[in-house]
Design an enzyme around this catalytic site. Structure first.
Site, PDB file in Angstrom:
ATOM      1  N   PRO A  31       0.862  -1.186   0.000  1.00  0.00           N
ATOM      2  CA  PRO A  31       0.000   0.000   0.000  1.00  0.00           C
ATOM      3  C   PRO A  31       0.896   1.234   0.000  1.00  0.00           C
ATOM      4  O   PRO A  31       1.847   1.303   0.779  1.00  0.00           O
ATOM      5  CB  PRO A  31      -0.761  -0.119   1.331  1.00  0.00           C
ATOM      6  CG  PRO A  31       0.101  -0.977   2.215  1.00  0.00           C
ATOM      7  CD  PRO A  31       0.925  -1.855   1.303  1.00  0.00           C
ATOM      8  N   GLN A  63      -6.841  -1.535   3.090  1.00  0.00           N
ATOM      9  CA  GLN A  63      -6.089  -1.180   4.312  1.00  0.00           C
ATOM     10  C   GLN A  63      -6.793  -0.046   5.053  1.00  0.00           C
ATOM     11  O   GLN A  63      -7.082   0.998   4.480  1.00  0.00           O
ATOM     12  CB  GLN A  63      -4.658  -0.751   4.006  1.00  0.00           C
ATOM     13  CG  GLN A  63      -3.862  -0.627   5.311  1.00  0.00           C
ATOM     14  CD  GLN A  63      -2.478  -0.040   5.144  1.00  0.00           C
ATOM     15  OE1 GLN A  63      -2.333   1.094   4.708  1.00  0.00           O
ATOM     16  NE2 GLN A  63      -1.459  -0.793   5.504  1.00  0.00           N
ATOM     17  N   CYS A  82       2.354   3.266   9.921  1.00  0.00           N
ATOM     18  CA  CYS A  82       2.584   4.562   9.265  1.00  0.00           C
ATOM     19  C   CYS A  82       3.243   5.554  10.225  1.00  0.00           C
ATOM     20  O   CYS A  82       2.724   5.795  11.320  1.00  0.00           O
ATOM     21  CB  CYS A  82       1.257   5.132   8.762  1.00  0.00           C
ATOM     22  SG  CYS A  82       1.470   6.726   7.959  1.00  0.00           S
ATOM     23  N   LYS A 133      -0.213  -4.702   9.345  1.00  0.00           N
ATOM     24  CA  LYS A 133       1.094  -4.320   8.795  1.00  0.00           C
ATOM     25  C   LYS A 133       1.766  -3.386   9.795  1.00  0.00           C
ATOM     26  O   LYS A 133       1.165  -2.391  10.210  1.00  0.00           O
ATOM     27  CB  LYS A 133       0.912  -3.630   7.438  1.00  0.00           C
ATOM     28  CG  LYS A 133       2.217  -3.201   6.773  1.00  0.00           C
ATOM     29  CD  LYS A 133       1.959  -2.777   5.330  1.00  0.00           C
ATOM     30  CE  LYS A 133       3.223  -2.327   4.621  1.00  0.00           C
ATOM     31  NZ  LYS A 133       3.617  -0.961   4.957  1.00  0.00           N
ATOM     32  N   GLY A 167      10.591  -4.618   2.625  1.00  0.00           N
ATOM     33  CA  GLY A 167      11.691  -3.674   2.759  1.00  0.00           C
ATOM     34  C   GLY A 167      12.797  -3.942   1.755  1.00  0.00           C
ATOM     35  O   GLY A 167      13.422  -4.996   1.784  1.00  0.00           O
ATOM     36  N   ASP A 168      12.974  -2.983   0.812  1.00  0.00           N
ATOM     37  CA  ASP A 168      14.128  -2.961  -0.086  1.00  0.00           C
ATOM     38  C   ASP A 168      14.143  -4.048  -1.158  1.00  0.00           C
ATOM     39  O   ASP A 168      15.215  -4.336  -1.695  1.00  0.00           O
ATOM     40  CB  ASP A 168      15.433  -3.045   0.710  1.00  0.00           C
ATOM     41  CG  ASP A 168      15.569  -1.926   1.732  1.00  0.00           C
ATOM     42  OD1 ASP A 168      14.864  -0.909   1.588  1.00  0.00           O
ATOM     43  OD2 ASP A 168      16.371  -2.062   2.677  1.00  0.00           O
ATOM     44  N   GLY A 221       7.333  -2.204  -2.469  1.00  0.00           N
ATOM     45  CA  GLY A 221       6.820  -0.839  -2.509  1.00  0.00           C
ATOM     46  C   GLY A 221       7.576  -0.026  -3.538  1.00  0.00           C
ATOM     47  O   GLY A 221       7.300  -0.097  -4.747  1.00  0.00           O
ATOM     48  N   ARG A 222       8.605   0.702  -3.077  1.00  0.00           N
ATOM     49  CA  ARG A 222       9.298   1.655  -3.944  1.00  0.00           C
ATOM     50  C   ARG A 222       9.946   1.002  -5.164  1.00  0.00           C
ATOM     51  O   ARG A 222      10.111   1.654  -6.192  1.00  0.00           O
ATOM     52  CB  ARG A 222      10.334   2.424  -3.118  1.00  0.00           C
ATOM     53  CG  ARG A 222       9.681   3.353  -2.080  1.00  0.00           C
ATOM     54  CD  ARG A 222      10.654   3.755  -1.004  1.00  0.00           C
ATOM     55  NE  ARG A 222      11.155   2.574  -0.319  1.00  0.00           N
ATOM     56  CZ  ARG A 222      12.262   2.537   0.405  1.00  0.00           C
ATOM     57  NH1 ARG A 222      12.979   3.623   0.543  1.00  0.00           N
ATOM     58  NH2 ARG A 222      12.636   1.416   0.993  1.00  0.00           N
TER      59      ARG A 222
HETATM   60  C1  LIG Z   1       4.854   7.124  -0.955  1.00  0.00           C
HETATM   61  C2  LIG Z   1       4.644   6.012   0.056  1.00  0.00           C
HETATM   62  C3  LIG Z   1       3.389   5.862   0.622  1.00  0.00           C
HETATM   63  C4  LIG Z   1       3.180   4.833   1.554  1.00  0.00           C
HETATM   64  N1  LIG Z   1       1.928   4.662   2.077  1.00  0.00           N
HETATM   65  C5  LIG Z   1       1.685   3.599   2.889  1.00  0.00           C
HETATM   66  C6  LIG Z   1       0.364   3.313   3.351  1.00  0.00           C
HETATM   67  O1  LIG Z   1      -0.600   3.979   3.019  1.00  0.00           O
HETATM   68  N2  LIG Z   1       0.209   2.231   4.165  1.00  0.00           N
HETATM   69  C7  LIG Z   1       1.257   1.435   4.551  1.00  0.00           C
HETATM   70  O2  LIG Z   1       1.057   0.465   5.298  1.00  0.00           O
HETATM   71  N3  LIG Z   1       2.505   1.692   4.134  1.00  0.00           N
HETATM   72  C8  LIG Z   1       2.741   2.730   3.298  1.00  0.00           C
HETATM   73  N4  LIG Z   1       3.998   2.938   2.817  1.00  0.00           N
HETATM   74  C9  LIG Z   1       5.073   1.992   3.184  1.00  0.00           C
HETATM   75  C10 LIG Z   1       5.175   0.873   2.148  1.00  0.00           C
HETATM   76  O3  LIG Z   1       3.984   0.108   2.117  1.00  0.00           O
HETATM   77  C11 LIG Z   1       6.365  -0.053   2.462  1.00  0.00           C
HETATM   78  O4  LIG Z   1       6.155  -0.609   3.749  1.00  0.00           O
HETATM   79  C12 LIG Z   1       7.694   0.695   2.458  1.00  0.00           C
HETATM   80  O5  LIG Z   1       7.797   1.529   1.313  1.00  0.00           O
HETATM   81  C13 LIG Z   1       8.885  -0.285   2.494  1.00  0.00           C
HETATM   82  O6  LIG Z   1       8.874  -1.133   1.384  1.00  0.00           O
HETATM   83  P1  LIG Z   1       9.870  -0.884   0.120  1.00  0.00           P
HETATM   84  O7  LIG Z   1      11.271  -0.862   0.643  1.00  0.00           O
HETATM   85  O8  LIG Z   1       9.600  -2.050  -0.800  1.00  0.00           O
HETATM   86  O9  LIG Z   1       9.495   0.447  -0.466  1.00  0.00           O
HETATM   87  C14 LIG Z   1       4.239   3.955   1.912  1.00  0.00           C
HETATM   88  C15 LIG Z   1       5.495   4.136   1.321  1.00  0.00           C
HETATM   89  C16 LIG Z   1       5.706   5.142   0.392  1.00  0.00           C
HETATM   90  C17 LIG Z   1       7.062   5.277  -0.240  1.00  0.00           C
END
Ligand SMILES: Cc1cc2nc3c(=O)[nH]c(=O)nc-3n(C[C@H](O)[C@H](O)[C@H](O)COP(=O)(O)O)c2cc1C
Length: 308
Positions: free
Chosen positions: A16, A70, A100, A139, A199-200, A221-222
């Site tokens: 998300p 969510q 969050c 989460k 994560g990552d 995510g990213r």
């Molecule tokens: C722009 C942005 C918005 C996010 N919004 C949410 C959210 O609404 N709910 C949530 O549980 N995590 C949110 N996250 C966290 C991501 O779901 C994820 O846990 C985090 O980016 C780490 O994963 P990654 O390293 O694959 O990016 C957000 C992250 C980013 C970058």
């Protein structure tokens, strides 16, 4: 990973991301192989008092495979009521956000603030589980300032959560530093319910590293920003390399639901992400950043791609 007869396939899920994972983006990620997708986080209070806003955030695509809604909040009774909302009816699973770190969320005792109030977090999970006719997941992060993910994960399990997702950073870390895969492995070993690691992860290599922790599923995510085909890359499946087609599909889906004024401003960040890594992109990126129309931006990107 199978939760209550819901088969997650390889368990590769799109995270998300508020303000990012719109219906068009979730659609393209699903077409490229995401096994499950999450809504942007939905306020339980808003769902009850301002449902118009929620309805725009809960639009979904028929291509999404497992849809997870969510929710966030801090009042067990309001959350128990919201979980029965008709706006959530399309979701097969409801996820509670307890990770969050955004100040506007934390100041209300919501999101990751709940990691500092285990009794309340437990009450919220139990209330949601009791009032939900679908699986409920949570989460969360490692903790607020230090790693308390084992205690928190055990509490989620004891309170009735069907699975958990751990983003292995503290709230204080935000997005800095590396995600702690050892903490993910410890949590997976300690719980009976499935664990999704987060994560990552942005490649087959990082995915394999995450899988070594023993997790049941992996969340991205990213690593999907500008490259929703990351799901195909990781799964090793062939995919359509036509980037323009993908971008146009993302935009066309949004156009079905939202007005052009909103879309011009909103889509810019996605277009800039889609341009990442293209040769000679700096000037083109500056043009897209100030472009007066989406059609003009698309022409700039099309030219840039032709010149690769
Ligand atoms: C722009 C942005 C918005 C996010 N919004 C949410 C959210 O609404 N709910 C949530 O549980 N995590 C949110 N996250 C966290 C991501 O779901 C994820 O846990 C985090 O980016 C780490 O994963 P990654 O390293 O694959 O990016 C957000 C992250 C980013 C970058």
């Amino acid at each position: 990973m199978i939760i209550d007869n819901i088969d997650f396939g390889e368990g590769l899920v799109l995270a998300p991301m508020a303000g990012v994972t719109d219906v068009g983006f979730r659609d393209v990620c699903s077409c490229y192989g995401a096994d499950a997708t999450y809504s942007e986080m939905l306020s339980c209070r808003a769902m009850i008092h301002n449902p118009k806003k929620t309805s725009l955030m809960t639009i979904y695509s028929p291509n999404e495979k497992i849809k997870i809604g969510q929710i966030f909040g801090h009042e067990p009774d309001i959350m128990a009521e919201a979980i029965k909302s008709p706006y959530l009816k399309q979701y097969q699973i409801i996820d509670i956000n307890m990770g969050c770190p955004a100040p506007k969320i934390v100041k209300n005792g919501e999101g990751s603030a709940l990691m500092g109030n285990i009794p309340l977090a437990s009450k919220i999970i139990s209330a949601c589980v009791e009032n939900s006719n679908r699986p409920v997941s949570v989460k969360f992060r490692l903790g607020i300032k230090s790693d308390m993910s084992l205690d928190f994960g055990r509490m989620c399990e004891d309170s009735g959560a069907n699975f958990v997702t751990l983003h292995a950073r503290t709230s204080q870390q935000g997005y800095s530093g590396n995600a702690d895969y050892e903490a993910i492995a410890r949590l997976k070993a300690a719980l009976k319910i499935p664990v999704i690691g987060n994560g990552d992860v942005d490649s087959r290599e990082s995915y394999m590293k995450m899988k070594e922790t023993g997790v049941d599923g992996v969340m991205i995510g990213r690593g999907s920003l500008g490259r929703p085909f990351v799901f195909s890359l990781i799964k090793g499946i062939d995919y359509d390399k036509d980037v323009m087609k993908m971008i146009k599909r993302h935009i066309d889906i949004l156009r079905e639901h939202y007005n052009e004024d909103w879309l011009i401003k909103y889509i810019r960040k996605h277009l800039l992400w889609y341009m990442t890594g293209l040769k000679g992109g700096n000037e083109a990126r500056a043009q897209v950043a100030t472009s007066p129309s989406i059609e003009n931006s698309l022409k700039i990107i099309e030219n840039l791609i032709k010149n690769q």
